[in-house]
Write an enzyme that holds these catalytic residues in place. Structure first.
Site, PDB file in Angstrom:
ATOM      1  N   GLY A 236       0.861  -1.169   0.000  1.00 21.32           N
ATOM      2  CA  GLY A 236       0.000   0.000   0.000  1.00 21.32           C
ATOM      3  C   GLY A 236       0.894   1.213   0.000  1.00 21.32           C
ATOM      4  O   GLY A 236       2.090   1.095  -0.221  1.00 21.32           O
ATOM      5  N   SER A 237       0.332   2.372   0.224  1.00 28.51           N
ATOM      6  CA  SER A 237       1.180   3.565   0.239  1.00 28.51           C
ATOM      7  C   SER A 237       0.360   4.792   0.585  1.00 28.51           C
ATOM      8  O   SER A 237      -0.867   4.810   0.426  1.00 28.51           O
ATOM      9  CB  SER A 237       1.838   3.816  -1.133  1.00 28.51           C
ATOM     10  OG  SER A 237       2.632   2.743  -1.524  1.00 28.51           O
ATOM     11  N   ASN A 238       1.058   5.831   1.005  1.00 33.46           N
ATOM     12  CA  ASN A 238       0.531   7.192   1.024  1.00 33.46           C
ATOM     13  C   ASN A 238       1.438   8.047   0.152  1.00 33.46           C
ATOM     14  O   ASN A 238       2.647   7.810   0.081  1.00 33.46           O
ATOM     15  CB  ASN A 238       0.572   7.813   2.424  1.00 33.46           C
ATOM     16  CG  ASN A 238      -0.098   6.974   3.483  1.00 33.46           C
ATOM     17  OD1 ASN A 238      -1.258   6.606   3.354  1.00 33.46           O
ATOM     18  ND2 ASN A 238       0.632   6.670   4.539  1.00 33.46           N
TER      19      ASN A 238
END
Length: 834
Positions: free
Chosen positions: A268-270
């Site tokens: 995932g990531s921001n």
């Protein structure tokens, strides 16, 4: 410094300077004459050609790779990656060659880095089939833009040569593979095969179990003449009158929604980009915070790649990939986040009544293609199995345990993954590295179209911002889905974006967009995109709320949903970044502060009410899941006093974490919140914890009993029980899980006997905070949370993990003066020995 050491360093530095001087007068690579493209058959020949490169190492073992052309840059990159990660890389090459069963046993699990397959045998059957069918070589031979560019082919050739040269010239000291028979030289095709595996990671790579297990049914009354393991692998399966004749639509919709839910991925990531209108100097800012595995072959690795006059980019690459995947240059910075686009679709096949391995298209039978694969197995006889392929892709019998897709005498399902024709990912990375603005980023994505399963967020030195979901997706329009969905597809498409089309109808073909580089996919003009908003942010939800004040709508369902509840992490991120944008005068220091703020949005929403619900329990007790009565009264003030962060020193964070995981897993949102979700206020709803929800008391009782049994205090500092061990030292780790919504995401497996969360499985990885100050040197701070090397004997195995534990950063050295003034500068000229 010892005189001989200074002399050696001086000679190496002079060699690097000479190369730099020589390359400074060489025209850009795109202006030079090109060597003829190599024939596909030549791709299996180990790379050669007398390649060399200069590598300047600075603090934390970060290499700055200097070369005259893409072959040299690839050579330096392959060499330097091998020096840090040879065992992990070699393990991955065993995977893509289909030899895991030979070396590690057919029933052993893979590390999951190049697919989601459960065991080695299934992995080998798939990847060996890919190699034996010539899939990778055909893609290498495909002319650009549909196939890889000459620059990328040279980069891959150089990478293979650099990896091989390191193996030939160095002793392997990492105990993970020291003396292992599976260490071997690689070819350009091996490097390309790893890129192929990354491309299909979200599609065929998640369906391998169902692809390799797919076998046609036997006619009713048929019988096997041998034990199942010894049966002819091409023989059909015996018909079972009790077997379901088709997948249940309602159950399939729920399973597909879960299967393609990005919040459940181990990645995932921001990422957030801020426009010049929000910053102190009118220039853009970018904070990238990808959440990737801390172990195995899906780790990032840092470098800078420089071809004077052609390419100068710094950032993180996935292991085995020859180009910088996320990073920055002197004008622009970008990061990626895992996207919500559904990268595959299914075609429901109507089978020929006389032959379950033939399917009808417009009434005409078409024979499936048999792909028979033999896999060598350690300690046993080779295993042979047959896979079945159609014009749409492989026949598949499940997408995860919850979504069975039975092959009956009447129907079967084929999986279409357009990324199985996409070897352009590193071309996109190269083009991003050469971009000079967010407009250039958008153009690079549109020209190369190589991103399989990610969004892009970018900022530039002129103050521009970009969010775009330009990824390779099947061209499933809502109109096509409405016209051609089977009953199963009418359930799964609205729920998850997984289309199931009628494969018997020629008019249900996917078609093409004029701006797409391959048939059957959306062109970049259809991608959800937002330019020059005050902020652009993504935390793995759909494109809808990239900016809460400028929602993106109007895209097809396959790209993602609109007006639906956001994850806790998205809600917290939008709250944070919108407040930052409104405050204005932002600098790189503000990005650094956001990364380690460790605010737990779930705590802000629910901790106070949870404490009140706790205090209201009769007698201070609650009933646990096993029926025991637990005194939970001591937990009430701990929850009330918790500072709502997941810093290492936070007391009460661990208690709330364990409680919140339980209550959200067991209590539906409609019972958990008093104020339901509203599309008119998606960031702040649902809210107001229902203190009367029965799951609250039970979750408190289970959590208190668990911590007491483990000897962990209810108010113990989080860092005492969320940690990693490096070089025999316990390093506390801040951050929090997906359920808490923490920007600095950390996922760890609970092990009470080992003290709580004794290791990190995935989370914050290659972090970058980037801005500009008007000079030619970007202002950048980075952090690779798990360090450059997986070798426990390397000085770069745990150095950045210690920094992460202390919430400290690495000052990026991008310009020549910064590199050459590094107090830990080490210059190495690497070359092939012929």
């Amino acid at each position: 410094m010892h005189r001989s050491t200074r002399s050696t360093l001086r000679r190496a530095a002079l060699a690097g300077a000479a190369l730099l001087a020589a390359t400074a007068v060489v025209p850009p690579a795109h202006a030079q004459a090109r060597a003829p493209a190599r024939a596909a058959s030549d791709e299996r020949i180990p790379a050669g050609g007398g390649l060399s490169a200069v590598i300047r190492y600075t603090e934390n073992g970060i290499p700055h790779i200097l070369g005259r052309d893409y072959g040299q840059i690839g050579f330096g990159t392959g060499w330097a990656q091998a020096a840090d990660q040879v065992c992990v890389l070699a393990d991955g090459f065993v995977t893509v060659s289909g030899e895991r069963s030979r070396w590690f046993g057919q029933d052993a699990p893979t590390d999951g880095s190049l697919s989601s397959v459960t065991r080695n045998l299934s992995s080998d059957l798939y990847f060996k089939g890919v190699r034996e069918s010539g899939t990778v070589e055909k893609l290498l031979a495909t002319p650009a833009p549909a196939g890889p560019s000459k620059d990328l082919k040279e980069l891959m050739r150089g990478w293979a040569a650099g990896y091989n040269a390191w193996l030939a010239q160095n002793k392997v000291t990492d105990p993970a593979c020291k003396g292992a028979g599976w260490l071997r030289p690689v070819t350009t095709a091996d490097v390309a095969a790893r890129g192929f595996a990354i491309a299909v990671l979200g599609g065929e790579g998640r369906g391998i179990d169902g692809i390799t297990a797919a076998q046609p049914p036997l006619p009713a009354g048929g019988a096997r003449t041998a034990a199942p393991q010894e049966a002819d692998p091409a023989a059909p399966q015996e018909a079972d009158p009790a077997a379901p004749q088709e997948a249940d639509p309602a159950a399939a919709a729920a399973a597909a929604r879960e299967f393609f839910d990005t919040s459940r991925y181990d990645m995932g990531s921001n990422a957030v980009a801020f426009a010049g209108s929000t910053t102190a100097n009118g220039r853009g800012l970018l904070l990238g915070n990808p959440h990737y595995p801390w172990q195995g072959g899906r780790r990032f690795w840092q470098s800078q790649q420089t071809i004077p006059g052609e390419l100068n980019v710094s950032g993180g690459s996935l292991l085995g990939m020859p180009a910088v995947s996320i990073g920055f240059n002197e004008k622009v910075a970008w990061s990626h986040t895992v996207a919500t686009g559904t990268p595959v679709n299914l075609h429901e096949l109507t089978l020929d009544p006389a032959d379950p391995t033939a399917y009808l298209v417009d009434g005409i039978p078409r024979k499936m293609t048999r792909r028979t694969v033999t896999v060598p197995v350690a300690g046993g006889d080779p295993v042979t199995r047959t896979q079945w392929w159609t014009r749409y892709g492989p026949v598949v019998t499940n997408l995860g345990a919850g979504l069975p897709l039975p092959w009956t005498s009447r129907s079967a399902y084929a999986l279409n993954d357009p990324n199985a024709s996409n070897l352009r990912g590193s071309d996109t990375a190269l083009a991003l590295g050469r971009a000079r603005s967010v407009a250039g980023i958008q153009d690079a994505l549109a020209r190369t179209q190589g991103l399989p399963w990610v969004n892009t967020v970018a900022a530039d030195s002129a103050g521009g911002t970009l969010f775009t979901q330009t990824q390779v997706l099947p061209r499933i329009t809502d109109e096509l889905a409405a016209r051609c969905s089977t009953p199963l597809g009418r359930a799964t498409y609205p729920a998850s974006g997984l289309a199931v089309l009628d494969g018997s109808r020629g008019d249900c073909a996917l078609g093409s967009d004029a701006d797409a580089v391959q048939p059957g996919v959306f062109g970049p003009g259809r991608a959800p995109t937002l330019r020059d908003a005050p902020y652009a942010e993504n935390s793995n939800d759909s494109a809808w709320l990239a900016n809460a004040d400028r929602p993106i709508t109007g895209y097809e369902r396959i790209w993602g949903n609109v007006a639906t509840p956001r994850s806790m992490r998205t809600r917290g991120a939008v709250e944070d970044v919108s407040a930052m944008a409104a405050k204005g005068r932002l600098t790189v220091a503000d990005l650094q502060e956001q990364q380690f703020a460790n605010r737990a949005p779930a705590g802000d929403l629910a901790a106070a009410d949870a404490a009140k619900a706790c205090s209201a329990l009769p007698g201070g007790t609650a009933t646990a899941s096993d029926g025991s009565v637990v005194d939970v009264s001591a937990s009430c003030p701990v929850l009330a006093r918790w500072d709502r962060t997941t810093d290492g020193a936070s007391r009460g964070a661990l208690l709330f974490d364990r409680f919140w995981r339980r209550v959200t897993a067991s209590t539906p949102p409609a019972e958990l919140w008093l104020v339901p979700f509203s599309a008119a206020d998606p960031v702040h709803t649902p809210r107001t914890l229902n203190r009367a929800a029965p799951g609250i008391g039970r979750a408190l009782a289970d959590t208190v009993a668990e911590l007491k049994a483990a000897g962990i205090g209810l108010d113990a500092p989080l860092g005492e029980h969320q940690f990693v061990v490096r070089d025999g030292r316990k390093l506390p780790v801040g951050g929090g899980t997906e359920a808490l919504g923490v920007w600095n995401k950390i996922e760890a497996r609970w092990n009470a006997s080992a003290g709580g969360y004794p290791d990190v499985s995935n989370g914050s990885s290659h972090i970058q905070a980037v801005g500009w100050d008007g000079s030619s040197c970007p202002v950048a701070r980075t952090l690779l949370t798990y360090g450059q090397s997986s070798n426990p004997g390397s000085p770069y195995h745990a150095d950045q993990t210690r920094l992460f534990s202390q919430e400290r950063w690495v000052r990026a050295r991008f310009c020549e003066r910064d590199i050459l003034t590094s107090p830990q500068l080490r210059v190495v000229l690497v070359r092939e020995r012929r």
